[in-house]
Scaffold this active site. Structure first.
Site, PDB file in Angstrom:
ATOM      1  N   HIS A  17      16.305  84.088   7.791  1.00 27.96           N
ATOM      2  CA  HIS A  17      15.971  83.077   8.799  1.00 27.96           C
ATOM      3  C   HIS A  17      16.463  81.716   8.305  1.00 27.96           C
ATOM      4  O   HIS A  17      16.058  81.246   7.246  1.00 27.96           O
ATOM      5  CB  HIS A  17      14.451  83.084   8.996  1.00 27.96           C
ATOM      6  CG  HIS A  17      13.945  82.138  10.029  1.00 27.96           C
ATOM      7  ND1 HIS A  17      13.859  82.446  11.369  1.00 27.96           N
ATOM      8  CD2 HIS A  17      13.473  80.868   9.909  1.00 27.96           C
ATOM      9  CE1 HIS A  17      13.355  81.419  12.034  1.00 27.96           C
ATOM     10  NE2 HIS A  17      13.109  80.441  11.178  1.00 27.96           N
ATOM     11  N   MET A  67      17.575  71.691  11.368  1.00 25.92           N
ATOM     12  CA  MET A  67      16.779  70.580  11.914  1.00 25.92           C
ATOM     13  C   MET A  67      17.629  69.318  11.982  1.00 25.92           C
ATOM     14  O   MET A  67      18.383  69.037  11.051  1.00 25.92           O
ATOM     15  CB  MET A  67      15.580  70.316  11.000  1.00 25.92           C
ATOM     16  CG  MET A  67      14.727  71.538  10.740  1.00 25.92           C
ATOM     17  SD  MET A  67      13.406  71.133   9.588  1.00 25.92           S
ATOM     18  CE  MET A  67      12.612  72.728   9.437  1.00 25.92           C
ATOM     19  N   GLY A  76       8.107  73.464   6.256  1.00 27.53           N
ATOM     20  CA  GLY A  76       7.517  74.663   5.693  1.00 27.53           C
ATOM     21  C   GLY A  76       6.157  74.316   5.102  1.00 27.53           C
ATOM     22  O   GLY A  76       5.777  73.149   4.996  1.00 27.53           O
TER      23      GLY A  76
HETATM   24  C1  DX5 Z   1       9.300  75.404  10.314  1.00 23.25           C
HETATM   25  C2  DX5 Z   1      10.351  76.457  10.172  1.00 23.25           C
HETATM   26  C3  DX5 Z   1       9.913  77.656   9.440  1.00 23.25           C
HETATM   27  C4  DX5 Z   1       9.466  77.413   8.037  1.00 23.25           C
HETATM   28  C5  DX5 Z   1       8.346  78.369   7.765  1.00 23.25           C
HETATM   29  O1  DX5 Z   1       9.686  74.477  11.251  1.00 23.25           O
HETATM   30  O2  DX5 Z   1      10.824  76.882  11.434  1.00 23.25           O
HETATM   31  O3  DX5 Z   1      10.854  78.708   9.486  1.00 23.25           O
HETATM   32  O4  DX5 Z   1      10.470  77.574   7.068  1.00 23.25           O
HETATM   33  O5  DX5 Z   1       7.810  78.080   6.547  1.00 23.25           O
HETATM   34  P1  DX5 Z   1       6.392  78.616   6.095  1.00 23.25           P
HETATM   35  O6  DX5 Z   1       6.489  80.109   6.065  1.00 23.25           O
HETATM   36  O7  DX5 Z   1       6.235  78.010   4.743  1.00 23.25           O
HETATM   37  O8  DX5 Z   1       5.389  78.131   7.081  1.00 23.25           O
HETATM   38 ZN    ZN Z   2      12.082  78.653  11.492  1.00 20.24          ZN
END
Ligand code: DX5
Ligand code: ZN
Length: 217
Positions: free
Chosen positions: A32, A36, A143
């Site tokens: 994935h 951004m 994240g």
């Molecule tokens: C957030 C991203 C996620 C992120 C998830 O905007 O789209 O893909 O990396 O990270 P975790 O698993 O740490 O919430």
């Molecule tokens: Zn994501």
């Protein structure tokens, strides 16, 4: 219950050790890639060159999650970079269908994502076009945030809507998933688990197998 797939979100890996992170998650179902732009979400990450590098450094299917305004302006670069699936946010453009058409014309899998506050009803006119539905379970942009508990109901509702159609659609969740809550998320109906900090947070993915075992238990 169908198979559960796991999609490590490389955003959480150590940027100085991305090659190592890719090797550590060998055997995952999908990678994935979070893109951004500092507008659609208040954070900036990577661009097409990064996607291209991940394709070179890994055998995994690459799903590119575009958290950018007007993604149709940028699609050709991410298609050329080799994305296998590209996920567009319905909130990011008045022309989601234009983007979907471009993906289909280029044989790229169609992903559609919804922010936590966006109802499933926005999909009413496009269900037939979707290969992967990515439900955000945190506010997109970062994240390491906590899973929003109210999203469990939304996952169940999406599962119901998907099961009532003939087309196969992967139901993915993104944000705040960890070994502790993944059980109830899968029970609610998610079949693709995107996880960043739970996989890469402590040691750049070296314990990824442990996360997978817990997820599939
Ligand atoms: C957030 C991203 C996620 C992120 C998830 O905007 O789209 O893909 O990396 O990270 P975790 O698993 O740490 O919430
Ligand atoms: Zn994501």
């Amino acid at each position: 219950m169908g198979d559960v797939k796991i999609a490590p979100s490389i955003l959480a890996a150590d940027p100085l050790k991305l090659g190592e992170a890719l090797k550590n998650v060998k055997g995952a179902d999908m990678l994935h890639l979070d893109i951004m732009d500092g507008h659609f979400v208040p954070n900036i990450s990577m661009g097409p060159a990064f996607v291209e590098a991940c394709k070179r450094g890994s055998d995994l299917i690459c799903e590119t999650h575009l958290m950018v305004e007007k993604p149709e302006r940028l699609l050709s670069g991410f298609i050329a970079a080799g994305s296998d699936i590209i996920t567009l946010h319905v909130e990011s453009t008045p022309h989601i269908y234009r983007g979907i058409q471009e993906l289909k014309e280029n044989n790229v899998g169609v992903g559609v994502s919804l922010n936590p506050g966006t109802p499933l009803s926005v999909l009413d006119s496009i269900w037939e076009e979707i290969d992967l539905l990515l439900l955000m379970t945190v506010n997109p942009g970062f994240g390491g945030q906590a899973f929003i508990p109210g999203m469990l109901e939304k996952i169940k509702e999406a599962r119901y809507l998907i099961d009532s159609r003939e087309k196969e659609i992967d139901l993915a969740v993104d944000g705040g998933v960890n070994a502790e809550n993944v059980g109830e998320i899968v029970s609610a109906g998610a079949r693709v688990i995107v996880a960043g900090s739970a996989i890469f947070g402590d040691n750049n993915g070296a314990d990824w197998d442990l996360f997978r075992r817990k997820t599939l238990a």
